[in-house]
Motif scaffolding. Structure first.
Motif, PDB file in Angstrom:
ATOM      1  N   TRP A 373       0.819  -1.207   0.000  1.00 33.45           N
ATOM      2  CA  TRP A 373       0.000   0.000   0.000  1.00 33.45           C
ATOM      3  C   TRP A 373       0.856   1.262   0.000  1.00 33.45           C
ATOM      4  O   TRP A 373       0.397   2.338  -0.402  1.00 33.45           O
ATOM      5  CB  TRP A 373      -0.946   0.008   1.201  1.00 33.45           C
ATOM      6  N   THR A 377      -0.014   3.840  -2.892  1.00 36.13           N
ATOM      7  CA  THR A 377      -0.434   5.205  -2.563  1.00 36.13           C
ATOM      8  C   THR A 377       0.417   6.229  -3.300  1.00 36.13           C
ATOM      9  O   THR A 377      -0.103   7.205  -3.860  1.00 36.13           O
ATOM     10  CB  THR A 377      -0.341   5.433  -1.048  1.00 36.13           C
ATOM     11  N   VAL A 381      -1.169   9.017  -5.993  1.00 30.60           N
ATOM     12  CA  VAL A 381      -1.183  10.469  -5.815  1.00 30.60           C
ATOM     13  C   VAL A 381      -0.310  11.182  -6.836  1.00 30.60           C
ATOM     14  O   VAL A 381      -0.489  12.380  -7.083  1.00 30.60           O
ATOM     15  CB  VAL A 381      -0.740  10.862  -4.386  1.00 30.60           C
ATOM     16  N   ARG A 397      -5.325  13.000  -0.101  1.00 29.03           N
ATOM     17  CA  ARG A 397      -5.198  11.557   0.123  1.00 29.03           C
ATOM     18  C   ARG A 397      -4.867  11.272   1.582  1.00 29.03           C
ATOM     19  O   ARG A 397      -5.386  10.316   2.181  1.00 29.03           O
ATOM     20  CB  ARG A 397      -4.092  11.002  -0.780  1.00 29.03           C
ATOM     21  N   THR A 401      -7.699   9.539   3.961  1.00 27.98           N
ATOM     22  CA  THR A 401      -7.376   8.220   4.517  1.00 27.98           C
ATOM     23  C   THR A 401      -7.453   8.243   6.036  1.00 27.98           C
ATOM     24  O   THR A 401      -7.973   7.300   6.655  1.00 27.98           O
ATOM     25  CB  THR A 401      -5.967   7.801   4.075  1.00 27.98           C
ATOM     26  N   VAL A 445     -11.659   9.503  -1.458  1.00 30.55           N
ATOM     27  CA  VAL A 445     -10.671   8.773  -0.659  1.00 30.55           C
ATOM     28  C   VAL A 445     -11.275   8.348   0.676  1.00 30.55           C
ATOM     29  O   VAL A 445     -11.026   7.232   1.164  1.00 30.55           O
ATOM     30  CB  VAL A 445      -9.417   9.640  -0.438  1.00 30.55           C
ATOM     31  N   THR A 449     -11.453   4.469   1.605  1.00 32.52           N
ATOM     32  CA  THR A 449     -10.733   3.937   2.762  1.00 32.52           C
ATOM     33  C   THR A 449     -11.661   3.126   3.657  1.00 32.52           C
ATOM     34  O   THR A 449     -11.306   2.032   4.119  1.00 32.52           O
ATOM     35  CB  THR A 449     -10.101   5.095   3.554  1.00 32.52           C
ATOM     36  N   ARG A 470      -2.928  -1.127   6.767  1.00 30.72           N
ATOM     37  CA  ARG A 470      -3.248  -0.534   5.467  1.00 30.72           C
ATOM     38  C   ARG A 470      -3.327   0.982   5.577  1.00 30.72           C
ATOM     39  O   ARG A 470      -2.781   1.714   4.732  1.00 30.72           O
ATOM     40  CB  ARG A 470      -4.578  -1.119   4.966  1.00 30.72           C
ATOM     41  N   THR A 474      -0.695   3.630   3.843  1.00 23.53           N
ATOM     42  CA  THR A 474      -1.192   4.650   2.925  1.00 23.53           C
ATOM     43  C   THR A 474      -0.642   6.017   3.283  1.00 23.53           C
ATOM     44  O   THR A 474      -0.194   6.773   2.402  1.00 23.53           O
ATOM     45  CB  THR A 474      -2.728   4.672   2.949  1.00 23.53           C
ATOM     46  N   ALA A 478       1.929   8.484   1.090  1.00 18.38           N
ATOM     47  CA  ALA A 478       1.652   9.901   0.814  1.00 18.38           C
ATOM     48  C   ALA A 478       2.801  10.787   1.287  1.00 18.38           C
ATOM     49  O   ALA A 478       3.181  11.753   0.608  1.00 18.38           O
ATOM     50  CB  ALA A 478       0.343  10.311   1.495  1.00 18.38           C
TER      51      ALA A 478
END
Length: 645
Positions: A373, A377, A381, A397, A401, A445, A449, A470, A474, A478
């Motif tokens: 992830w 991610t 993005v 994001r 999330t 998002v 999520t 997860r 994420t 980011a």
């Protein structure tokens, strides 16, 4: 216009809450995308292959979202191609079984191609996006011990069901789709017309943004018309589209004339009335009786003739394809721009490659649970190339999330694991993709999520921490994308702005030359306006960057305002059937030279470059005035020349 039921409610808090819910027009797409996703998830779960079920859900999602606003014949061809590429990407992941570095190398190449396609149309860029997404997921599933045949089978099932769901209604809804697209164009025209009545230098970005939305809706309808066969219903929609194009040209002229007459308030009221009439599908009212300017009377006559909806002239398909070219032509043009040395797309592709390799290295070194992830991610993005837009996407994001994870994990902790997760997963799947096309990325998002947390908890109840991993991964992805954006070839918008100004002015010069040749309906009119809107978007991205001052933004907004005035004057000149003054034609070339050399302290004085011509007629006089203001704008951009005594 289809909207959310709560749009008419007065409470600001309720309006903000409804912003996180889908609009009525997006409900069919939520069902079209969500049903194949849930089907793949449930079928493979019943077969005891939970991980393959998640893969089927993801592939159905990736293929399904590309079908938005596309004509049904085009949906069938484009989504079939996307489905084949998704399956091919899943199969290519098998090469990583020979050597892990082989998988990393393929991922790096996909990331580079992903960056090079960042200037393509959205649904074209999504093909490379889907390829990378499926490849990363397949790498993770292979690393988790899932059988290769189940990975390929789930990818194939998700892709095929998404294509089937997107095209099944084609025989019955093709014509209705055209009417829907036409209605959206009329609503966007009404929104744009309303701002013409109040526009000034301070509203220029909003005006251009609304015009961009209008032209995007027209482009979608044009592509629909070009894909459909010759039938009376299609020809009728084409006639109404050309009526709409004439109204856009004429309303733009009226807004420009308003700036030159004394009775501006009366003409502003007229534009408000015209916007109300367009929003309710009524004829545009006549001009106020106290305005008798000859150019306004000509504009009113064109509006009256356009609203009679005459049949489109022969060759209307060729004319549409000149203004809104086919996918093949657009891909070729944008690809040649992308592969040029030092292009923004090259930089962005290298940034994506670097970021993905960093993510893979950190996941391996730290042995992060559910670490794929992190890479996913970062890949998601980095879709946008401009730094300001990319920064907003990363933060959206991040906190989308964060909010979705906190709410979903809190519900699981409070309610426990049970059958309610089936309904919650299905509902969040629908909401995630019914809100996919909303302007705010974090809304999608947030629901996405929650969907993933519920689905993972439902499929793997013995490991309640997977959903937490997860969410953590994420946010890590980011963060890595944010660091790479600023530290590795940062794509500051100011670096590329001159090329957008040059392209816009080049098209305006070419349009002026077409007017000299007597080409009244040249597609250069629309292309030049599109280039001006692209410049406006870049200035908007620059506004999101930390190194932009308020003075810089005001300067660039004033250039946009002057560009709009000039473009409208050229439109009036084209309709007047008069050749432009030779002095003005020369000034167009001079301005381009002065802009390129504005940082050179040894250029000639402005007074020798931009002398006002002696012209007759309102249009030529207004055009000359706009050019003088543009020369003055360039002069302000020069560095101060210190003169020794």
């Amino acid at each position: 216009m289809s909207s959310s039921p709560c749009d008419s409610m007065p409470s600001p808090a309720l309006a903000r809450l409804c912003g996180w819910l889908p609009d009525r027009a997006d409900l069919p797409d939520g069902l079209r995308i969500g049903l194949p996703m849930m089907a793949g998830l449930l079928i493979f779960t019943l077969l005891g292959q939970q991980a393959a079920g998640v893969n089927a859900l993801i592939v159905a999602w990736l293929v399904g979202v590309q079908g938005r606003n596309l004509a049904y014949p085009k949906r069938a061809s484009l989504l079939s191609l996307s489905a084949a590429i998704c399956c091919l990407s899943s199969a290519l992941a098998l090469l990583s079984l020979w050597h892990p570095l082989l998988g990393s190398g393929i991922l790096a190449l996909i990331g580079l191609l992903y960056g090079l396609t960042s200037n393509q149309r959205k649904y074209i860029q999504l093909i490379t996006y889907n390829a990378g997404f499926c490849f990363i997921c397949a790498l993770h599933l292979l690393d988790s011990g899932v059988e290769a045949r189940m990975i390929f089978a789930s990818s194939l099932f998700g892709a095929v069901t998404a294509v089937f769901s997107a095209v099944i209604a084609g025989p019955w809804r093709s014509q209705h789709q055209g009417e829907q697209l036409l209605g959206r164009c009329h609503q966007k025209l009404a929104d744009w017309c309303a701002i013409l009545a109040q526009t000034g230098p301070d509203q220029v970005n909003q005006r251009l943004a609304l015009r961009e939305q209008l032209d995007e809706s027209i482009a979608v309808l044009s592509h629909w018309l070009l894909e459909m066969p010759d039938k009376p219903q299609v020809t009728h929609v084409a006639a109404r589209l050309f009526t709409l194009l004439t109204m856009i040209e004429t309303l733009e002229v009226i807004s420009r004339i308003r700036l030159q007459i004394r009775n501006q308030a009366s003409l502003a009221d007229y534009l408000h009335s015209a916007a109300d009439a367009l929003a309710t599908d009524r004829p545009v009212p006549p001009l106020p009786e106290d305005i008798h300017h000859p150019l306004l009377l000509q504009a009113e006559d064109r509006l009256r003739q356009a609203q009679q909806c005459p049949a489109p002239a022969p060759g209307w398909r060729a004319r549409l394809s000149q203004v809104w070219p086919s996918d093949a032509e657009s891909i070729g043009v944008q690809w040649r721009k992308a592969i040029r040395r030092q292009s923004r797309e090259w930089h962005h592709g290298l940034r994506i490659l670097f970021t993905l390799m960093c993510c893979e290295g950190i996941v391996i070194l730290l042995n992060l649970p559910q670490g794929y992830w992190v890479t996913l991610t970062a890949f998601i993005v980095l879709m946008a190339a401009p730094l300001g837009q990319l920064q907003v996407r990363i933060w959206s994001r991040f906190y989308g999330t964060l909010l979705g994870s906190l709410l979903a994990l809190s519900m699981i902790w409070f309610l426990g694991q049970g059958d309610w997760l089936y309904g919650a997963t299905g509902l969040t799947v629908f909401l995630a993709f019914a809100t996919y096309y909303k302007a705010r990325y974090e809304i999608h998002v947030f629901w996405l999520t929650m969907m993933m947390v519920f689905a993972i908890t439902l499929l793997l109840p013995s490991d309640p921490y997977i959903a937490f991993y997860r969410a953590l991964d994420t946010m890590t992805g980011a963060l890595l994308a944010f660091l790479a954006m600023h530290l590795f070839i940062p794509s500051w918008t100011r670096r590329w702005l001159d090329s957008y100004v040059d392209k816009w002015w080049e098209l305006e010069c070419q349009w002026l030359q077409a007017i000299e040749r007597g080409e009244q309906n040249s597609p250069l009119r629309w292309q030049a306006h599109a280039a001006l809107r692209q410049l406006s978007q870049e200035i908007g991205y620059m506004q999101l960057e930390p190194n932009t001052s308020a003075r810089d933004l005001r300067d660039w907004q004033s250039l946009l305002w002057l560009g709009l005035r000039l473009h409208a004057c050229l439109g009036m000149l084209a309709r007047s059937h008069h050749a432009p003054d030779p002095v003005i034609t020369g000034q167009f070339q001079q301005w381009r030279t002065l802009y390129r050399d504005r940082l050179n302290a040894h250029w000639c004085l402005l007074a020798n470059r931009g002398a006002a011509p002696h012209t007759e007629g309102d249009i030529q006089r207004w055009l000359a005035g706009d050019m003088q203001q543009l020369f003055a704008w360039v002069d302000r951009q020069r560095p101060f020349d210190q003169i020794d005594p």
